[in-house]
Motif scaffolding. Sequence first.
Motif, PDB file in Angstrom:
ATOM      1  N   TYR A 161       0.866  -1.175   0.000  1.00 33.81           N
ATOM      2  CA  TYR A 161       0.000   0.000   0.000  1.00 33.81           C
ATOM      3  C   TYR A 161       0.904   1.226   0.000  1.00 33.81           C
ATOM      4  N   ALA A 162       0.733   2.080  -1.004  1.00 30.82           N
ATOM      5  CA  ALA A 162       1.507   3.317  -1.078  1.00 30.82           C
ATOM      6  C   ALA A 162       0.540   4.484  -1.143  1.00 30.82           C
ATOM      7  N   CYS A 163       0.859   5.526  -0.404  1.00 29.43           N
ATOM      8  CA  CYS A 163      -0.012   6.694  -0.326  1.00 29.43           C
ATOM      9  C   CYS A 163       0.830   7.955  -0.486  1.00 29.43           C
ATOM     10  N   ILE A 164       0.442   8.779  -1.462  1.00 29.60           N
ATOM     11  CA  ILE A 164       1.059  10.090  -1.624  1.00 29.60           C
ATOM     12  C   ILE A 164      -0.049  11.096  -1.372  1.00 29.60           C
ATOM     13  N   ASN A 165       0.067  11.824  -0.285  1.00 28.86           N
ATOM     14  CA  ASN A 165      -1.048  12.671   0.113  1.00 28.86           C
ATOM     15  C   ASN A 165      -0.555  13.736   1.096  1.00 28.86           C
ATOM     16  N   LEU A 166      -0.489  14.953   0.628  1.00 28.24           N
ATOM     17  CA  LEU A 166      -0.020  16.050   1.467  1.00 28.24           C
ATOM     18  C   LEU A 166      -0.981  16.279   2.625  1.00 28.24           C
ATOM     19  N   GLY A 167      -0.522  16.003   3.830  1.00 30.50           N
ATOM     20  CA  GLY A 167      -1.329  16.227   5.025  1.00 30.50           C
ATOM     21  C   GLY A 167      -2.177  15.054   5.465  1.00 30.50           C
ATOM     22  N   GLU A 168      -2.332  14.036   4.615  1.00 34.59           N
ATOM     23  CA  GLU A 168      -3.185  12.894   4.989  1.00 34.59           C
ATOM     24  C   GLU A 168      -2.565  11.560   4.593  1.00 34.59           C
ATOM     25  N   ALA A 169      -1.269  11.449   4.654  1.00 29.61           N
ATOM     26  CA  ALA A 169      -0.581  10.202   4.319  1.00 29.61           C
ATOM     27  C   ALA A 169      -0.496   9.336   5.574  1.00 29.61           C
ATOM     28  N   ILE A 170      -1.436   8.412   5.693  1.00 30.61           N
ATOM     29  CA  ILE A 170      -1.512   7.568   6.892  1.00 30.61           C
ATOM     30  C   ILE A 170      -1.777   6.116   6.502  1.00 30.61           C
ATOM     31  N   PHE A 171      -1.522   5.216   7.446  1.00 28.88           N
ATOM     32  CA  PHE A 171      -1.846   3.803   7.271  1.00 28.88           C
ATOM     33  C   PHE A 171      -2.091   3.203   8.646  1.00 28.88           C
ATOM     34  N   PRO A 172      -2.868   2.121   8.719  1.00 32.15           N
ATOM     35  CA  PRO A 172      -3.103   1.467  10.010  1.00 32.15           C
ATOM     36  C   PRO A 172      -1.913   0.607  10.414  1.00 32.15           C
ATOM     37  N   ASP A 173      -1.766   0.383  11.701  1.00 37.02           N
ATOM     38  CA  ASP A 173      -0.656  -0.422  12.221  1.00 37.02           C
ATOM     39  C   ASP A 173      -0.615  -1.823  11.608  1.00 37.02           C
ATOM     40  N   ALA A 174      -1.775  -2.397  11.297  1.00 36.94           N
ATOM     41  CA  ALA A 174      -1.849  -3.777  10.792  1.00 36.94           C
ATOM     42  C   ALA A 174      -1.080  -3.960   9.489  1.00 36.94           C
ATOM     43  N   ILE A 175      -0.914  -2.887   8.700  1.00 34.00           N
ATOM     44  CA  ILE A 175      -0.194  -3.036   7.425  1.00 34.00           C
ATOM     45  C   ILE A 175       1.078  -2.175   7.393  1.00 34.00           C
ATOM     46  N   ALA A 176       1.598  -1.845   8.560  1.00 33.18           N
ATOM     47  CA  ALA A 176       2.777  -0.968   8.641  1.00 33.18           C
ATOM     48  C   ALA A 176       3.963  -1.502   7.830  1.00 33.18           C
ATOM     49  N   LYS A 177       4.196  -2.809   7.869  1.00 33.14           N
ATOM     50  CA  LYS A 177       5.343  -3.386   7.158  1.00 33.14           C
ATOM     51  C   LYS A 177       5.121  -3.433   5.647  1.00 33.14           C
ATOM     52  N   GLN A 178       3.896  -3.213   5.207  1.00 32.50           N
ATOM     53  CA  GLN A 178       3.572  -3.266   3.779  1.00 32.50           C
ATOM     54  C   GLN A 178       3.236  -1.874   3.222  1.00 32.50           C
ATOM     55  N   SER A 179       3.489  -0.841   4.002  1.00 34.60           N
ATOM     56  CA  SER A 179       3.036   0.492   3.613  1.00 34.60           C
ATOM     57  C   SER A 179       4.181   1.460   3.365  1.00 34.60           C
TER      58      SER A 179
END
Length: 200
Positions: A161-179
């Motif tokens: 999971y990759a996220c490019i987002n100014l101010g809202e680039a977040i991910f849940p702990d469950a996928i931290a190693k895949q983010s």
Amino acid sequence: MDAPKPIYNELLRLVDGKDYFVLTTNVDHCFQKAGFDKSRLFYTQGDYGLWQCSKPCHQKTYHNETVVRKMLDKQENRKIPGKLVPYCPVCGAPMAMNLRTDMTFVEDEGWHNAARRYEDFLRRHTGLHILFLELGVGSNTPAIIKYPFWKMTDQNPKAIYACINLGEAIFPDAIAKQSICINADIACVLAVLQETKNDA
């Protein structure tokens, strides 16, 4: 109008030759104008280029470019001639933009075909190495892209999971190693990725 920055064109160059699919809440045709394959696009929230009955009395949409251009040409003081106001050819109610704003949104045959193509794409990539790239999804509609991407990443150990987002680039702990989350302007990041691709 064209997009104010070449983001869509740069994104298309990055996915060129790859098996991709675009799920978007944008309604402005920018992906198509940049040259993305229409069969690889799903505009979940509608399309400014389509009208529908405002009631709606039937589940069909209508291309509006020709009439909208006439409206633009004939407008004076931000008003158009009454004869250009669109009405439903079935019931006579005013036409509305095909946008998901309430329960009157029309999911026509094209919408359902795009939904099936997206579902097929996901089915064909189940359990495979796949990148769920989220670009600029805000807090208004996280249930359409952000949350499903998180869930699918969690269910597939080969997914990223990759996220490019100014101010809202977040991910849940469950996928931290895949983010991979980048808190930056999308245009800047895509430009760097394009340079990296060119140097490779």
